[in-house]
Scaffold this motif. Structure first.
Motif, short mmCIF file in Angstrom:
data_model
loop_
_atom_site.label_atom_id
_atom_site.label_comp_id
_atom_site.label_asym_id
_atom_site.label_seq_id
_atom_site.Cartn_x
_atom_site.Cartn_y
_atom_site.Cartn_z
N ARG A 177 73.78 21.42 40.16
CA ARG A 177 74.98 20.98 40.87
C ARG A 177 75.65 22.14 41.61
O ARG A 177 76.20 21.95 42.70
CB ARG A 177 75.95 20.32 39.88
CG ARG A 177 75.35 19.05 39.28
CD ARG A 177 76.22 18.48 38.19
NE ARG A 177 77.27 17.63 38.73
CZ ARG A 177 78.20 17.05 37.98
NH1 ARG A 177 78.22 17.25 36.68
NH2 ARG A 177 79.11 16.28 38.53
N ASP A 178 75.59 23.33 41.02
CA ASP A 178 76.15 24.50 41.72
C ASP A 178 75.43 24.73 43.04
O ASP A 178 76.06 25.07 44.06
CB ASP A 178 76.02 25.75 40.84
CG ASP A 178 77.04 25.77 39.71
OD1 ASP A 178 78.03 25.00 39.78
OD2 ASP A 178 76.85 26.55 38.75
N TRP A 179 74.11 24.55 43.03
CA TRP A 179 73.33 24.75 44.25
C TRP A 179 73.57 23.62 45.25
O TRP A 179 73.84 23.86 46.43
CB TRP A 179 71.85 24.87 43.92
CG TRP A 179 70.95 24.70 45.11
CD1 TRP A 179 70.04 23.72 45.31
CD2 TRP A 179 70.90 25.52 46.29
NE1 TRP A 179 69.41 23.86 46.53
CE2 TRP A 179 69.93 24.97 47.15
CE3 TRP A 179 71.59 26.67 46.70
CZ2 TRP A 179 69.62 25.52 48.38
CZ3 TRP A 179 71.28 27.23 47.95
CH2 TRP A 179 70.31 26.66 48.77
N ARG A 182 77.84 23.36 45.81
CA ARG A 182 78.58 24.56 46.21
C ARG A 182 77.73 25.61 46.91
O ARG A 182 78.23 26.65 47.35
CB ARG A 182 79.25 25.17 44.97
CG ARG A 182 80.41 24.32 44.45
CD ARG A 182 80.98 24.84 43.15
NE ARG A 182 80.16 24.42 42.02
CZ ARG A 182 80.26 23.23 41.44
NH1 ARG A 182 81.12 22.34 41.91
NH2 ARG A 182 79.49 22.91 40.41
N GLU A 184 75.49 27.63 45.67
CA GLU A 184 75.26 28.84 44.89
C GLU A 184 73.77 28.90 44.52
O GLU A 184 73.28 28.09 43.74
CB GLU A 184 76.12 28.84 43.63
CG GLU A 184 77.61 28.84 43.92
CD GLU A 184 78.46 28.78 42.66
OE1 GLU A 184 77.88 28.94 41.55
OE2 GLU A 184 79.68 28.56 42.77
#
Length: 244
Positions: A177-179, A182, A184
């Motif tokens: 989910r970060d990738w 957002r 990241e």
């Protein structure tokens, strides 16, 4: 336009002859004529009688065409039942492409949930898929859902490396989910990691003819190619549990 008695008689005889021929024999005629006249025509998987007299459905893979009882004409398009405004062609495609949710190997998926997580869905996704990223962002607005993501790196480039780094992360759902949301970048995976699940996911996608991402599967087996908006997902989640 006035139709003569002779024309009426000929039509009646044609319909009677068609109805009198067994379905299996009719299918054989259709297959024979199409094979002879269209040698490059795809392999026919199924010939099925439609509710329309004299019209048959021809299915090859998940594609559908229609023909007359002798295979002399081909029709492309959707068959609509006007009384109930039902798209019979789309209904058939939905049935043909349905996936048994209970049979999916969910252990090979990245899992995250929001709220109670009571409602479930599956997503086939590539880490470099732009529409998958938009879909993940939309999903942040959907409550009480558990999402199982099968990573299938099919877009080339560094998709396989990203998929491996995400899958092998200690908390792969958070890294995913970060990738996707957002941007990241996942840390490079060091050391040994069992990535056989990614190979199984690719085989699973091939089995179900998942040729693009995202591809969505709901609990009732309905599959949807491409991203949906949050409200569309909500409606399908309700429908898949018989509450629509």
């Amino acid at each position: 336009m006035k139709i003569s008695t002779t024309t009426h008689t000929l039509l009646a005889l044609a319909l009677t002859a068609s109805a009198a021929m067994p379905v299996g024999a009719q299918e054989a005629v259709i297959r024979k004529n199409l094979a002879e006249r269209l040698p490059d025509f795809p392999k026919i998987d199924e010939v099925t009688k439609t509710p329309v007299p004299g019209i048959y459905e021809i299915r090859f893979g998940t594609d559908i065409l229609y023909t007359d009882e002798k295979g002399e004409y081909l029709f492309q398009g959707n068959l609509i039942e006007t009384k109930g405004r039902t798209d019979l062609t789309q209904a058939r495609i939905d049935k043909i492409t349905a996936i048994n949710f209970a049979a999916l190997p969910l252990r090979d998926a990245i899992v995250w949930k929001q709220g109670t997580g009571a409602r479930r869905m599956v997503v086939f996704a590539d880490p470099n898929c732009g529409y998958c990223k938009k879909f993940e962002t939309e999903m942040q607005q959907v409550r009480d859902v558990t999402v199982y993501t099968f990573l299938i790196p099919i877009l080339g480039g560094d998709s396989p490396d990203k998929a491996r780094n995400i899958w092998c992360a200690k908390n792969n759902s958070a890294v995913w989910r970060d990738w996707m949301i957002r941007g990241e970048s996942p840390a490079r995976s060091m050391g040994s990691c069992d990535t056989s699940a990614l190979e199984r996911n690719l085989a699973l996608g091939k089995k179900y003819r998942v040729n693009g991402t995202p591809a969505l599967v709901f609990e009732d087996g309905k599959r949807v190619p491409g991203a949906l908006l949050a409200d569309q997902v909500e409606r399908q989640l309700l429908a898949s549990r018989g509450k629509d």
